[in-house]
Design an enzyme around this catalytic site. Structure first.
Site, PDB file in Angstrom:
ATOM      1  N   ALA A   1      60.988  22.464  70.605  1.00  0.00           N
ATOM      2  CA  ALA A   1      60.350  23.780  70.655  1.00  0.00           C
ATOM      3  C   ALA A   1      59.597  23.963  69.346  1.00  0.00           C
ATOM      4  O   ALA A   1      59.934  23.343  68.328  1.00  0.00           O
ATOM      5  CB  ALA A   1      61.415  24.848  70.824  1.00  0.00           C
TER       6      ALA A   1
ATOM      7  N   GLY B   1      63.967  20.553  72.316  1.00  0.00           N
ATOM      8  CA  GLY B   1      63.376  20.948  73.589  1.00  0.00           C
ATOM      9  C   GLY B   1      62.625  19.805  74.263  1.00  0.00           C
ATOM     10  O   GLY B   1      62.528  19.759  75.492  1.00  0.00           O
TER      11      GLY B   1
ATOM     12  N   GLU C   1      65.153  17.930  76.053  1.00  0.00           N
ATOM     13  CA  GLU C   1      65.611  18.764  77.169  1.00  0.00           C
ATOM     14  C   GLU C   1      64.621  18.743  78.330  1.00  0.00           C
ATOM     15  O   GLU C   1      65.009  18.688  79.491  1.00  0.00           O
ATOM     16  CB  GLU C   1      65.847  20.198  76.674  1.00  0.00           C
ATOM     17  CG  GLU C   1      66.983  20.260  75.662  1.00  0.00           C
ATOM     18  CD  GLU C   1      67.218  21.665  75.113  1.00  0.00           C
ATOM     19  OE1 GLU C   1      66.377  22.134  74.338  1.00  0.00           O
ATOM     20  OE2 GLU C   1      68.232  22.273  75.464  1.00  0.00           O
TER      21      GLU C   1
ATOM     22  N   GLU D   1      68.996  20.325  66.866  1.00  0.00           N
ATOM     23  CA  GLU D   1      68.946  21.779  66.619  1.00  0.00           C
ATOM     24  C   GLU D   1      69.956  22.232  65.581  1.00  0.00           C
ATOM     25  O   GLU D   1      69.724  23.197  64.855  1.00  0.00           O
ATOM     26  CB  GLU D   1      69.171  22.555  67.926  1.00  0.00           C
ATOM     27  CG  GLU D   1      68.021  22.488  68.910  1.00  0.00           C
ATOM     28  CD  GLU D   1      68.134  21.332  69.890  1.00  0.00           C
ATOM     29  OE1 GLU D   1      68.868  20.354  69.604  1.00  0.00           O
ATOM     30  OE2 GLU D   1      67.485  21.396  70.949  1.00  0.00           O
TER      31      GLU D   1
HETATM   32  N1  CO8 Z   1      57.714  22.543  65.801  1.00  0.00           N
HETATM   33  C1  CO8 Z   1      56.581  22.807  65.141  1.00  0.00           C
HETATM   34  N2  CO8 Z   1      55.886  21.851  64.484  1.00  0.00           N
HETATM   35  C2  CO8 Z   1      56.380  20.600  64.480  1.00  0.00           C
HETATM   36  C3  CO8 Z   1      57.561  20.265  65.146  1.00  0.00           C
HETATM   37  C4  CO8 Z   1      58.251  21.299  65.846  1.00  0.00           C
HETATM   38  N3  CO8 Z   1      59.362  21.089  66.562  1.00  0.00           N
HETATM   39  N4  CO8 Z   1      57.806  18.941  64.969  1.00  0.00           N
HETATM   40  C5  CO8 Z   1      56.804  18.482  64.209  1.00  0.00           C
HETATM   41  N5  CO8 Z   1      55.940  19.452  63.915  1.00  0.00           N
HETATM   42  C6  CO8 Z   1      54.714  19.381  63.101  1.00  0.00           C
HETATM   43  C7  CO8 Z   1      55.029  19.249  61.639  1.00  0.00           C
HETATM   44  O1  CO8 Z   1      55.326  20.498  61.071  1.00  0.00           O
HETATM   45  C8  CO8 Z   1      53.770  18.625  61.119  1.00  0.00           C
HETATM   46  O2  CO8 Z   1      52.790  19.640  61.016  1.00  0.00           O
HETATM   47  P1  CO8 Z   1      51.921  19.791  59.654  1.00  0.00           P
HETATM   48  O3  CO8 Z   1      51.144  18.524  59.585  1.00  0.00           O
HETATM   49  O4  CO8 Z   1      51.096  20.991  59.917  1.00  0.00           O
HETATM   50  O5  CO8 Z   1      52.913  19.909  58.565  1.00  0.00           O
HETATM   51  C9  CO8 Z   1      53.346  17.705  62.271  1.00  0.00           C
HETATM   52  O6  CO8 Z   1      54.021  18.181  63.425  1.00  0.00           O
HETATM   53  C10 CO8 Z   1      53.743  16.273  62.048  1.00  0.00           C
HETATM   54  O7  CO8 Z   1      55.143  16.230  61.807  1.00  0.00           O
HETATM   55  P2  CO8 Z   1      55.790  15.490  60.553  1.00  0.00           P
HETATM   56  O8  CO8 Z   1      54.847  15.458  59.406  1.00  0.00           O
HETATM   57  O9  CO8 Z   1      57.130  16.098  60.298  1.00  0.00           O
HETATM   58  O10 CO8 Z   1      55.944  14.006  61.133  1.00  0.00           O
HETATM   59  P3  CO8 Z   1      56.994  12.911  60.698  1.00  0.00           P
HETATM   60  O11 CO8 Z   1      56.563  11.654  61.344  1.00  0.00           O
HETATM   61  O12 CO8 Z   1      57.202  12.903  59.237  1.00  0.00           O
HETATM   62  O13 CO8 Z   1      58.407  13.382  61.354  1.00  0.00           O
HETATM   63  C11 CO8 Z   1      59.795  14.223  63.117  1.00  0.00           C
HETATM   64  C12 CO8 Z   1      58.543  13.416  62.743  1.00  0.00           C
HETATM   65  C13 CO8 Z   1      61.053  13.480  62.676  1.00  0.00           C
HETATM   66  C14 CO8 Z   1      59.803  14.363  64.621  1.00  0.00           C
HETATM   67  C15 CO8 Z   1      59.754  15.614  62.429  1.00  0.00           C
HETATM   68  O14 CO8 Z   1      58.485  16.200  62.668  1.00  0.00           O
HETATM   69  C16 CO8 Z   1      60.812  16.567  62.889  1.00  0.00           C
HETATM   70  O15 CO8 Z   1      61.962  16.445  62.500  1.00  0.00           O
HETATM   71  N6  CO8 Z   1      60.421  17.561  63.727  1.00  0.00           N
HETATM   72  C17 CO8 Z   1      61.322  18.607  64.174  1.00  0.00           C
HETATM   73  C18 CO8 Z   1      62.287  18.084  65.216  1.00  0.00           C
HETATM   74  C19 CO8 Z   1      63.235  19.174  65.636  1.00  0.00           C
HETATM   75  O16 CO8 Z   1      64.028  19.693  64.861  1.00  0.00           O
HETATM   76  N7  CO8 Z   1      63.189  19.558  66.926  1.00  0.00           N
HETATM   77  C20 CO8 Z   1      64.050  20.586  67.474  1.00  0.00           C
HETATM   78  C21 CO8 Z   1      63.350  21.918  67.457  1.00  0.00           C
HETATM   79  S1  CO8 Z   1      64.418  23.249  67.960  1.00  0.00           S
HETATM   80  C22 CO8 Z   1      64.419  23.172  69.627  1.00  0.00           C
HETATM   81  O17 CO8 Z   1      63.750  22.369  70.237  1.00  0.00           O
HETATM   82  C23 CO8 Z   1      65.306  24.165  70.337  1.00  0.00           C
HETATM   83  C24 CO8 Z   1      64.942  24.300  71.780  1.00  0.00           C
HETATM   84  C25 CO8 Z   1      65.811  25.267  72.507  1.00  0.00           C
HETATM   85  C26 CO8 Z   1      65.556  26.705  72.166  1.00  0.00           C
HETATM   86  C27 CO8 Z   1      65.950  27.581  73.306  1.00  0.00           C
HETATM   87  C28 CO8 Z   1      66.352  28.971  72.834  1.00  0.00           C
HETATM   88  C29 CO8 Z   1      66.915  29.857  73.946  1.00  0.00           C
END
Ligand code: CO8
Length: 258
Positions: free
Chosen positions: A65, A109, A112, A132
């Site tokens: 998400a 997400g 999921e 998460e």
């Molecule tokens: N949301 C928003 N932006 C994201 C996300 C995300 N989930 N993942 C990556 N991005 C963005 C980064 O912020 C970055 O943007 P910018 O260049 O503007 O800084 C761009 O994508 C590239 O990402 P990275 O530079 O971080 O790329 P890396 O190769 O270094 O890392 C990863 C890749 C490991 C995938 C890393 O981006 C990461 O850890 N991302 C987050 C993963 C995460 O925590 N996902 C879970 C999110 S929470 C969720 O999904 C809950 C769902 C259920 C909610 C329901 C509620 C009822």
């Protein structure tokens, strides 16, 4: 129809949907979810389309998400909006078959959504995870339930508690994905599978899907409720009246089949 955050094309009887937010690793913001609802509804309603493939980029199926979108949202709004409820129920209500073709990250997400598919085909680069907990939250789109049912308690618990990722080989061993293929072949293989499904009798495909999902999704209490309701319906038959009467009168029943 064109969409803001996904690409949709029809290849004969197969609809190919590709996440198209590369700048955010296909993170699922409101617009992506809206676009997906519309694309899935259009697919389900089109009798000429028989299977759908959902895929992302080489680097990410979807990285979860959209954390940026969620980070400022007041807690009460998650409840008031019933965050993601409409989306998940609309996509999981798709009656026709669909496949998730996962390359790279399928996290939070993203994992999921992949698990909502009828099955997952994974590239050898795929990485699945429910990280998460690292954000102080937990899966919220069915991930804790679907992951546990797919890979069992031990691995699901470990993944949810540590946020560690599972690679493609482990995902296949654990039953999370149907098959792993070289990354370069992922789309071809997914489209081949989809074409094979599209060539099957469509009603039988829908029923087969429903049956397997019943085994996967049916909870014991739900099954017991259905059993009780069916029992109650059966008490309305003439044969029920006759059967009980025959027992009391110590004679064999005479069945009418109604
Ligand atoms: N949301 C928003 N932006 C994201 C996300 C995300 N989930 N993942 C990556 N991005 C963005 C980064 O912020 C970055 O943007 P910018 O260049 O503007 O800084 C761009 O994508 C590239 O990402 P990275 O530079 O971080 O790329 P890396 O190769 O270094 O890392 C990863 C890749 C490991 C995938 C890393 O981006 C990461 O850890 N991302 C987050 C993963 C995460 O925590 N996902 C879970 C999110 S929470 C969720 O999904 C809950 C769902 C259920 C909610 C329901 C509620 C009822």
């Amino acid at each position: 129809m064109s969409y803001e955050t996904i690409l949709v094309e029809q290849r004969d009887a197969v609809t190919l949907v590709t996440f198209n937010r590369p700048q955010a690793l296909n993170a699922l913001n409101k617009q992506v979810l809206k676009d997906l609802i519309d694309a899935f509804a259009a697919y389900d309603a089109d009798p000429a389309q028989r299977c759908l493939v959902l895929t992302g980029s080489e680097k990410a199926f979807a990285a979860g998400a959209d954390i940026k979108e969620m980070s400022e949202k007041p807690s009460v709004d998650f409840f008031l909006e019933d965050f993601f409820a409409e989306w998940t129920s609309r996509v999981t209500a798709t009656r026709k078959p669909w496949i998730a073709a996962v390359s790279g990250f399928a996290l939070g997400g993203g994992c999921e959504v992949a698990m909502m598919a009828d099955f997952i085909l994974a590239a050898d680069t795929a990485k699945f995870g429910q990280p998460e907990i690292k954000l102080g939250v937990a899966p919220g789109m069915g991930g804790s339930q679907r992951l546990t049912r797919a890979v069992g308690k031990a691995k699901a618990m470990e993944m949810c508690l540590t946020g560690r990722m599972m690679d493609a080989a482990e995902a296949e061993r654990s039953g999370l994905v149907a098959r792993v293929v070289p990354a370069a072949d992922l789309l071809d293989e997914a489209l081949k599978s989809a074409a094979a499904i599209a060539a099957m009798p469509p009603v039988a495909a829908m029923i087969n899907k429903e049956m397997v999902n019943l085994a996967f999704e049916g909870g014991l209490s739900q099954a017991i409720l259905i059993e009780r309701r069916l029992f109650q319906i059966l008490t309305s038959t003439e044969d029920r009246t006759e059967g009980m009467k025959a027992f009391v009168e110590k004679r064999p029943g005479l069945w009418k089949g109604r």
